[in-house]
Design a protein around this motif. Sequence first.
Motif, PDB file in Angstrom:
ATOM      1  N   PRO A   1       0.807  -1.231   0.000  1.00  0.00           N
ATOM      2  CA  PRO A   1       0.000   0.000   0.000  1.00  0.00           C
ATOM      3  C   PRO A   1       0.838   1.278   0.000  1.00  0.00           C
ATOM      4  CG  PRO A   1      -0.939  -1.611   1.501  1.00  0.00           C
ATOM      5  CD  PRO A   1       0.372  -2.185   1.036  1.00  0.00           C
ATOM      6  N   SER A   2       1.951   1.285   0.743  1.00  0.00           N
ATOM      7  CA  SER A   2       2.746   2.510   0.881  1.00  0.00           C
ATOM      8  C   SER A   2       3.474   2.903  -0.398  1.00  0.00           C
ATOM      9  CB  SER A   2       3.770   2.336   2.010  1.00  0.00           C
ATOM     10  OG  SER A   2       4.673   1.280   1.703  1.00  0.00           O
ATOM     11  N   VAL A   3       3.589   1.968  -1.362  1.00  0.00           N
ATOM     12  CA  VAL A   3       4.327   2.289  -2.577  1.00  0.00           C
ATOM     13  C   VAL A   3       3.461   3.019  -3.600  1.00  0.00           C
ATOM     14  CG1 VAL A   3       3.914   0.274  -4.086  1.00  0.00           C
ATOM     15  CG2 VAL A   3       6.174   1.340  -4.046  1.00  0.00           C
ATOM     16  N   LEU A   4       2.133   2.911  -3.474  1.00  0.00           N
ATOM     17  CA  LEU A   4       1.255   3.520  -4.468  1.00  0.00           C
ATOM     18  C   LEU A   4       1.459   5.029  -4.613  1.00  0.00           C
ATOM     19  CD1 LEU A   4      -2.103   1.560  -4.047  1.00  0.00           C
ATOM     20  CD2 LEU A   4      -0.481   1.462  -5.936  1.00  0.00           C
ATOM     21  N   PRO A   5       1.478   5.796  -3.507  1.00  0.00           N
ATOM     22  CA  PRO A   5       1.732   7.238  -3.679  1.00  0.00           C
ATOM     23  C   PRO A   5       3.066   7.516  -4.360  1.00  0.00           C
ATOM     24  CG  PRO A   5       0.950   6.753  -1.453  1.00  0.00           C
ATOM     25  CD  PRO A   5       1.265   5.444  -2.094  1.00  0.00           C
ATOM     26  N   LYS A   6       4.084   6.692  -4.077  1.00  0.00           N
ATOM     27  CA  LYS A   6       5.396   6.898  -4.687  1.00  0.00           C
ATOM     28  C   LYS A   6       5.348   6.615  -6.186  1.00  0.00           C
ATOM     29  CE  LYS A   6       7.981   5.684  -0.504  1.00  0.00           C
ATOM     30  NZ  LYS A   6       8.985   4.784   0.097  1.00  0.00           N
ATOM     31  N   VAL A   7       4.619   5.553  -6.579  1.00  0.00           N
ATOM     32  CA  VAL A   7       4.524   5.207  -7.999  1.00  0.00           C
ATOM     33  C   VAL A   7       3.941   6.373  -8.789  1.00  0.00           C
ATOM     34  CG1 VAL A   7       3.340   3.733  -9.669  1.00  0.00           C
ATOM     35  CG2 VAL A   7       4.399   2.717  -7.652  1.00  0.00           C
ATOM     36  N   PHE A   8       2.880   6.982  -8.284  1.00  0.00           N
ATOM     37  CA  PHE A   8       2.262   8.108  -8.985  1.00  0.00           C
ATOM     38  C   PHE A   8       3.179   9.329  -8.988  1.00  0.00           C
ATOM     39  CE2 PHE A   8      -1.605   5.663  -7.727  1.00  0.00           C
ATOM     40  CZ  PHE A   8      -2.034   5.381  -9.025  1.00  0.00           C
ATOM     41  N   LYS A   9       3.964   9.482  -7.920  1.00  0.00           N
ATOM     42  CA  LYS A   9       4.918  10.596  -7.870  1.00  0.00           C
ATOM     43  C   LYS A   9       6.050  10.399  -8.873  1.00  0.00           C
ATOM     44  CE  LYS A   9       7.817  10.857  -4.442  1.00  0.00           C
ATOM     45  NZ  LYS A   9       8.399  11.020  -3.080  1.00  0.00           N
ATOM     46  N   TRP A  10       6.403   9.123  -9.110  1.00  0.00           N
ATOM     47  CA  TRP A  10       7.502   8.811 -10.019  1.00  0.00           C
ATOM     48  C   TRP A  10       7.108   8.865 -11.488  1.00  0.00           C
ATOM     49  CZ3 TRP A  10       8.837   3.863  -6.773  1.00  0.00           C
ATOM     50  CH2 TRP A  10       9.553   4.245  -5.629  1.00  0.00           C
ATOM     51  N   LEU A  11       5.820   8.882 -11.794  1.00  0.00           N
ATOM     52  CA  LEU A  11       5.379   8.858 -13.189  1.00  0.00           C
ATOM     53  C   LEU A  11       5.996  10.021 -13.966  1.00  0.00           C
ATOM     54  CD1 LEU A  11       1.575   7.961 -12.913  1.00  0.00           C
ATOM     55  CD2 LEU A  11       3.412   6.523 -13.808  1.00  0.00           C
ATOM     56  N   GLY A  12       6.572   9.695 -15.127  1.00  0.00           N
ATOM     57  CA  GLY A  12       7.164  10.724 -15.978  1.00  0.00           C
ATOM     58  C   GLY A  12       8.594  11.072 -15.640  1.00  0.00           C
ATOM     59  N   ARG A  13       9.120  10.558 -14.522  1.00  0.00           N
ATOM     60  CA  ARG A  13      10.501  10.839 -14.132  1.00  0.00           C
ATOM     61  C   ARG A  13      11.433   9.770 -14.688  1.00  0.00           C
ATOM     62  NH1 ARG A  13      11.279  11.312  -7.891  1.00  0.00           N
ATOM     63  NH2 ARG A  13      13.332  10.617  -8.626  1.00  0.00           N
ATOM     64  N   GLU A  14      12.355  10.167 -15.537  1.00  0.00           N
ATOM     65  CA  GLU A  14      13.274   9.204 -16.139  1.00  0.00           C
ATOM     66  C   GLU A  14      14.227   8.592 -15.116  1.00  0.00           C
ATOM     67  OE1 GLU A  14      13.699   7.959 -19.400  1.00  0.00           O
ATOM     68  OE2 GLU A  14      11.669   8.725 -19.561  1.00  0.00           O
ATOM     69  N   ASP A  15      14.440   9.278 -13.982  1.00  0.00           N
ATOM     70  CA  ASP A  15      15.357   8.769 -12.960  1.00  0.00           C
ATOM     71  C   ASP A  15      14.617   8.096 -11.808  1.00  0.00           C
ATOM     72  OD1 ASP A  15      14.200  11.036 -11.915  1.00  0.00           O
ATOM     73  OD2 ASP A  15      16.028  11.758 -10.937  1.00  0.00           O
ATOM     74  N   ALA A  16      13.334   7.783 -12.004  1.00  0.00           N
ATOM     75  CA  ALA A  16      12.534   7.188 -10.929  1.00  0.00           C
ATOM     76  C   ALA A  16      13.009   5.774 -10.605  1.00  0.00           C
ATOM     77  CB  ALA A  16      11.065   7.149 -11.337  1.00  0.00           C
ATOM     78  N   PRO A  17      12.959   5.370  -9.328  1.00  0.00           N
ATOM     79  CA  PRO A  17      13.330   3.989  -8.968  1.00  0.00           C
ATOM     80  C   PRO A  17      12.507   2.945  -9.720  1.00  0.00           C
ATOM     81  CG  PRO A  17      13.207   5.352  -7.003  1.00  0.00           C
ATOM     82  CD  PRO A  17      12.683   6.193  -8.132  1.00  0.00           C
ATOM     83  N   LEU A  18      11.228   3.222  -9.925  1.00  0.00           N
ATOM     84  CA  LEU A  18      10.362   2.346 -10.715  1.00  0.00           C
ATOM     85  C   LEU A  18       9.786   3.180 -11.844  1.00  0.00           C
ATOM     86  CD1 LEU A  18       8.885  -0.325 -11.222  1.00  0.00           C
ATOM     87  CD2 LEU A  18       7.115   0.431  -9.637  1.00  0.00           C
ATOM     88  N   LEU A  19      10.196   2.855 -13.075  1.00  0.00           N
ATOM     89  CA  LEU A  19       9.776   3.619 -14.247  1.00  0.00           C
ATOM     90  C   LEU A  19       8.849   2.776 -15.104  1.00  0.00           C
ATOM     91  CD1 LEU A  19       9.948   6.048 -16.162  1.00  0.00           C
ATOM     92  CD2 LEU A  19      12.004   5.016 -17.138  1.00  0.00           C
TER      93      LEU A  19
END
Length: 332
Positions: free
Chosen positions: A58-76
């Motif tokens: 559950p705690s990763v969902l906000p991070k996934v949406f925050k990472w969207l569009g970021r080429e350097d995101a931990p999960l792309l």
Amino acid sequence: MRVVVLGAGVVGVTSAWFLAEAGHEVTVVERQAQAAMETSFANGGQISAGHAEPWARPSVLPKVFKWLGREDAPLLFRPRLSFAQWEWGLRFLFECLPGRLERNTQELAGLALYSRDCLVELRERTGIEYQSLQRGILHFCTDERDFEALARHAKAMRRLGIVREVKSRAECAALEPALARSSVEIVGGVYTPQDESGDAHEFTQKLAHMAQARGVRFRYETTVRAIEAAGECVTGISVRESGEQIEGDAYVVALGSYSPLLCAPLGVRMPVYPLKGYSITIALTPEQAAAAPSVSLTDEAHKIVISRFGDRLRSAGTAELGDYDNEVNPVR
């Protein structure tokens, strides 16, 4: 029994070793010129049984949406016109639902602990050397909320028999002095003393040589074209180079993310999709080696691991969900 193993990565080679040890006649089919030249070649090298929990929570969902569009995101997430990709993504979201994490973690923990015990036993019986270190793994946090979440989870994991020690900032630096020189403040961490690190490539290649000496036949530079079947029975493996068919009494598919592609025509569906990671391996001078980490580390915020292999230091991580694409993204 004649057993055909598809794939000479760490899973395929160890499967072949244990099958041969049990008295079976084993053939390993591998498209590369030698063992461990793909996924097992340059990964993070962690034996992280004590941290065998899924990313889907559950705690990763906000991070996934925050990472969207970021080429350097931990999960792309790189969208493709692929049913398999979107199906995997939806399953990932489903596994983030409350209650799923606890169930999945419990199952993974049992499997991981058993796997680590098998590795320790294998090392003791064979004396195999692969730059292994039994100094544990330290997850360190640079965010207070991440640290609090890790500490809560450590308490839950102890009920499953996994030793996790919550460490303060000072205790993290005492455990691994290299962290004291971090330019980013470390707020704390969680340490699993029974975990290990080691070079998966070196391990797999040496075990492949041992298995070959034990009678395992390796068919390198041999690409599997299809798994042939008649009705519900597999009749053999057809290979691309010669067009021949390799037959056995049983078959082990250990082709990583390529396994679903070969098994789909048989009606076997696997919830497996390729995730591309990156790594860098640095040769250390004697002065650098004296200062470099020797405890295997995981940066919780960026999902990057750091492992020491003798006079080399490896950093690896990130996950790019973008189909079977082998191109290197400079930003990653």
